[in-house]
Design a protein around this motif. Structure first.
Motif, PDB file in Angstrom:
ATOM      1  N   ILE A  37       1.071  -1.106  -0.071  1.00  0.00           N
ATOM      2  CA  ILE A  37       0.149  -0.435  -0.014  1.00  0.00           C
ATOM      3  C   ILE A  37       1.196   0.936  -0.068  1.00  0.00           C
ATOM      4  CG2 ILE A  37      -1.901  -1.152   1.365  1.00  0.00           C
ATOM      5  CD1 ILE A  37      -1.005   0.315   3.859  1.00  0.00           C
ATOM      6  N   VAL A  38       0.228   2.147  -0.546  1.00  0.00           N
ATOM      7  CA  VAL A  38       0.958   2.909  -0.542  1.00  0.00           C
ATOM      8  C   VAL A  38      -0.051   4.618   0.571  1.00  0.00           C
ATOM      9  CG1 VAL A  38       1.457   5.504  -1.657  1.00  0.00           C
ATOM     10  CG2 VAL A  38       1.138   3.746  -2.558  1.00  0.00           C
ATOM     11  N   THR A  39       0.706   4.811   1.344  1.00  0.00           N
ATOM     12  CA  THR A  39       0.170   5.750   2.897  1.00  0.00           C
ATOM     13  C   THR A  39       1.439   6.673   3.245  1.00  0.00           C
ATOM     14  OG1 THR A  39      -0.517   5.281   5.449  1.00  0.00           O
ATOM     15  CG2 THR A  39       1.640   4.244   4.328  1.00  0.00           C
ATOM     16  N   GLU A  40      -0.139   7.976   3.690  1.00  0.00           N
ATOM     17  CA  GLU A  40       0.577   8.632   4.417  1.00  0.00           C
ATOM     18  C   GLU A  40       1.172   8.793   6.161  1.00  0.00           C
ATOM     19  OE1 GLU A  40       2.216  11.414   2.614  1.00  0.00           O
ATOM     20  OE2 GLU A  40       2.100  10.579   1.151  1.00  0.00           O
ATOM     21  N   ALA A  41       0.594   7.661   5.814  1.00  0.00           N
ATOM     22  CA  ALA A  41       0.235   7.552   7.689  1.00  0.00           C
ATOM     23  C   ALA A  41       1.525   7.834   8.641  1.00  0.00           C
ATOM     24  CB  ALA A  41       0.182   5.447   8.043  1.00  0.00           C
ATOM     25  N   ALA A  42       1.475   8.441   9.863  1.00  0.00           N
ATOM     26  CA  ALA A  42       2.955   8.895  10.502  1.00  0.00           C
ATOM     27  C   ALA A  42       2.987   7.312  11.638  1.00  0.00           C
ATOM     28  CB  ALA A  42       2.360  10.014  11.027  1.00  0.00           C
ATOM     29  N   THR A  43       2.000   6.817  11.693  1.00  0.00           N
ATOM     30  CA  THR A  43       2.472   6.357  12.847  1.00  0.00           C
ATOM     31  C   THR A  43       1.386   4.923  12.316  1.00  0.00           C
ATOM     32  OG1 THR A  43       0.873   6.556  14.106  1.00  0.00           O
ATOM     33  CG2 THR A  43       2.922   7.501  14.541  1.00  0.00           C
ATOM     34  N   ALA A  44       2.091   3.788  13.258  1.00  0.00           N
ATOM     35  CA  ALA A  44       1.368   2.463  13.287  1.00  0.00           C
ATOM     36  C   ALA A  44       0.198   2.357  13.400  1.00  0.00           C
ATOM     37  CB  ALA A  44       1.115   1.196  13.803  1.00  0.00           C
TER      38      ALA A  44
END
Length: 83
Positions: free
Chosen positions: A22-29
């Motif tokens: 996946i492509v994500t901009e998430a900073a944390t789990a």
């Protein structure tokens, strides 16, 4: 960032795949979990109760608040028991 996300045991069954890229901009789990929950009903069901899920970042047991900077692989699995 691009992550390989792995699912094990009943989490895999609910999500419907063993892994996905996946492509994500998430900073944390935890941010990643929130993105995954929004994908579809299977992901939402799998991540309904985080108390029953563990996370590993690049094969190291981690906390949901841990940063994803530099991480390539995230794995979700039920708590392990010994015998």
């Amino acid at each position: 960032m691009t992550l390989d996300v792995l699912y094990f045991a009943w989490i895999r069954e609910r999500v419907g795949v063993a892994s996905e890229r996946i492509v994500t901009e998430a900073a944390t789990a935890a941010d990643l979990v929130n993105e995954l929950r929004a994908r579809d009903a299977g992901h939402a069901d799998a991540f309904e109760d985080l108390a029953s899920i563990r996370v590993a970042l690049d094969q190291e047991l981690s906390d949901f608040g841990d940063a994803l900077d530099g991480v390539r692989e995230v794995a979700f699995f039920p708590p392990m028991t010994g015998g």
